[in-house]
Design an enzyme around this catalytic site. Sequence first.
Site, PDB file in Angstrom:
ATOM      1  N   SER A   1      23.277 -38.486  39.146  1.00  0.00           N
ATOM      2  CA  SER A   1      22.911 -37.073  39.251  1.00  0.00           C
ATOM      3  C   SER A   1      21.864 -36.773  38.186  1.00  0.00           C
ATOM      4  O   SER A   1      22.092 -37.031  36.994  1.00  0.00           O
ATOM      5  CB  SER A   1      24.159 -36.218  39.023  1.00  0.00           C
ATOM      6  OG  SER A   1      23.782 -34.877  38.854  1.00  0.00           O
ATOM      7  N   GLY A   2      20.733 -36.217  38.608  1.00  0.00           N
ATOM      8  CA  GLY A   2      19.613 -36.004  37.681  1.00  0.00           C
ATOM      9  C   GLY A   2      19.955 -35.144  36.481  1.00  0.00           C
ATOM     10  O   GLY A   2      19.511 -35.427  35.365  1.00  0.00           O
TER      11      GLY A   2
ATOM     12  N   CYS B   1      40.953 -23.218  35.468  1.00  0.00           N
ATOM     13  CA  CYS B   1      41.608 -21.958  35.795  1.00  0.00           C
ATOM     14  C   CYS B   1      41.545 -21.756  37.310  1.00  0.00           C
ATOM     15  O   CYS B   1      40.460 -21.715  37.887  1.00  0.00           O
ATOM     16  CB  CYS B   1      40.893 -20.823  35.074  1.00  0.00           C
ATOM     17  SG  CYS B   1      41.728 -19.269  35.303  1.00  0.00           S
TER      18      CYS B   1
ATOM     19  N   ASN C   1      34.296 -38.297  33.247  1.00  0.00           N
ATOM     20  CA  ASN C   1      33.612 -37.173  32.613  1.00  0.00           C
ATOM     21  C   ASN C   1      34.462 -36.483  31.551  1.00  0.00           C
ATOM     22  O   ASN C   1      33.947 -36.013  30.546  1.00  0.00           O
ATOM     23  CB  ASN C   1      33.187 -36.150  33.681  1.00  0.00           C
ATOM     24  CG  ASN C   1      34.249 -35.903  34.728  1.00  0.00           C
ATOM     25  OD1 ASN C   1      34.773 -36.845  35.333  1.00  0.00           O
ATOM     26  ND2 ASN C   1      34.594 -34.654  34.946  1.00  0.00           N
TER      27      ASN C   1
ATOM     28  N   THR D   1      13.644 -32.098  54.234  1.00  0.00           N
ATOM     29  CA  THR D   1      12.373 -32.285  53.510  1.00  0.00           C
ATOM     30  C   THR D   1      12.649 -32.594  52.046  1.00  0.00           C
ATOM     31  O   THR D   1      13.392 -31.861  51.393  1.00  0.00           O
ATOM     32  CB  THR D   1      11.503 -31.017  53.643  1.00  0.00           C
ATOM     33  OG1 THR D   1      11.357 -30.746  55.032  1.00  0.00           O
ATOM     34  CG2 THR D   1      10.148 -31.194  52.983  1.00  0.00           C
TER      35      THR D   1
HETATM   36  N1  PLP Z   1      30.748 -37.092  39.290  1.00  0.00           N
HETATM   37  C1  PLP Z   1      30.952 -36.873  37.984  1.00  0.00           C
HETATM   38  C2  PLP Z   1      31.693 -37.897  37.181  1.00  0.00           C
HETATM   39  C3  PLP Z   1      30.473 -35.704  37.378  1.00  0.00           C
HETATM   40  O1  PLP Z   1      30.686 -35.506  36.074  1.00  0.00           O
HETATM   41  C4  PLP Z   1      29.768 -34.764  38.179  1.00  0.00           C
HETATM   42  C5  PLP Z   1      29.290 -33.499  37.585  1.00  0.00           C
HETATM   43  O2  PLP Z   1      29.937 -32.878  36.768  1.00  0.00           O
HETATM   44  C6  PLP Z   1      29.576 -35.053  39.535  1.00  0.00           C
HETATM   45  C7  PLP Z   1      30.076 -36.217  40.064  1.00  0.00           C
HETATM   46  C8  PLP Z   1      28.854 -34.098  40.439  1.00  0.00           C
HETATM   47  O3  PLP Z   1      27.473 -34.177  40.260  1.00  0.00           O
HETATM   48  P1  PLP Z   1      26.525 -32.951  40.747  1.00  0.00           P
HETATM   49  O4  PLP Z   1      26.749 -31.850  39.772  1.00  0.00           O
HETATM   50  O5  PLP Z   1      25.132 -33.486  40.692  1.00  0.00           O
HETATM   51  O6  PLP Z   1      26.947 -32.607  42.121  1.00  0.00           O
END
Ligand code: PLP
Length: 391
Positions: free
Chosen positions: A202-203, A329, A154, A240
């Site tokens: 992740s949606g 931080c 990320n 649910t």
């Molecule tokens: N993994 C990565 C590489 C991410 O960038 C993120 C979110 O920033 C997540 C996992 C976590 O996903 P969620 O925000 O849906 O819990």
Amino acid sequence: MSDQIYLDNSATTRVRQEVLEAMLPYLSDQAGNPSSLHAMGRQAAEAVAGAREQVARLLNCEADEIYFTPCGTYSNNTAIIGRARFAEANGLGRHMITSRIEHPAVLGPAKYLESLGWRVDYLPVDREGLVSPADLERSIGPDTSLISIMWVNNEIGSVQPLAALAAAAAGAGVYFHTDAVQAAGKLPVDVQRAEVSTLSLSGHKFHAPKGIGVLFARRGAGLMPIVFGGGQERGLFPGTQSVADIVAIGKAAELALAELDENMISLRRMQQILMDKLLAVDGAQITGPRDPQKRLPGHLSLVLPGCRGEALVMRADLKGVCISSGSACHKGIVEPSQVLLACGVADTDALGSVRISAGRLNSVEECRKAADLLLSAFLACSRQASSRAPA
Ligand code: PLP
């Protein structure tokens, strides 16, 4: 709509109009519980089944290999801790392998397993943030029962050689999980090409709402639940189901698949515009891969030595452009990103890191404008930093 230019799509994305339209009826007229036997319940169950098919098409797998989850974090936790539970119940070894640049949603469960007495190896990365398949092969031992390596980072956008990593695990008969949260909608994510056991999405990273995720689990992957309740999602993610969110992620998956080629081309173009402009700032260094084939389309990350990431983000914000910084931080102390340190960036330089991430809803024109605005914001920060530096 605000006139801010949003270039923080790796943090989250806007819900697309088509997605919103698909989900809205399930928040009003069609609000049945998919476990109910009556007509409204059956309608909801059909909607969930349809969304499962849509996500399965995106990943090129069977619908019964798709589980809906509360978010990417839950998907990763179940893939890791649920695997560890299975390993312990079946007398497998207590050794996990992961990398030094994982998201906290993987590092957290890894630390938890260490606290239970598991041995965890954190594989190094090269300067571009890439894990070597040879290193992975060397680390696998007879007691390894769990590997987790992210598809795309990320912070620095590095795209791992996932097919080769997964093949190394499969060759040794070891369960392999990947966090593919950043990849969906921007890269092909095909679980027939990359032989993973489990994979998280992740949606909210591809235009569905926050609070809905997916876990792909190949048949027979070997997982146990970590949350207990009703039998929803075949007992792996009880609770649910949020039908509206599930319909939303299904629609977002359908769009992501249909538009993938187009997205990759336009995101790479926007990435190049931003890169060409911003690398002109004196001392600016790209972090993560330079080669577009090894980098997430639309993603750019850099360090500006002498500057502070938060100051760069605030200056950009004043100019109307939303971006992120890589430093975190904790209790008032700004710490350099562990991901950048793992790539060999000096800790003082790492404090000046920023991430700019374009998405499907940005245009080339917007990126040209943002590149000019960011250039002037970064130049101002960089001038201020050099005026502070000792002569
Ligand atoms: N993994 C990565 C590489 C991410 O960038 C993120 C979110 O920033 C997540 C996992 C976590 O996903 P969620 O925000 O849906 O819990």
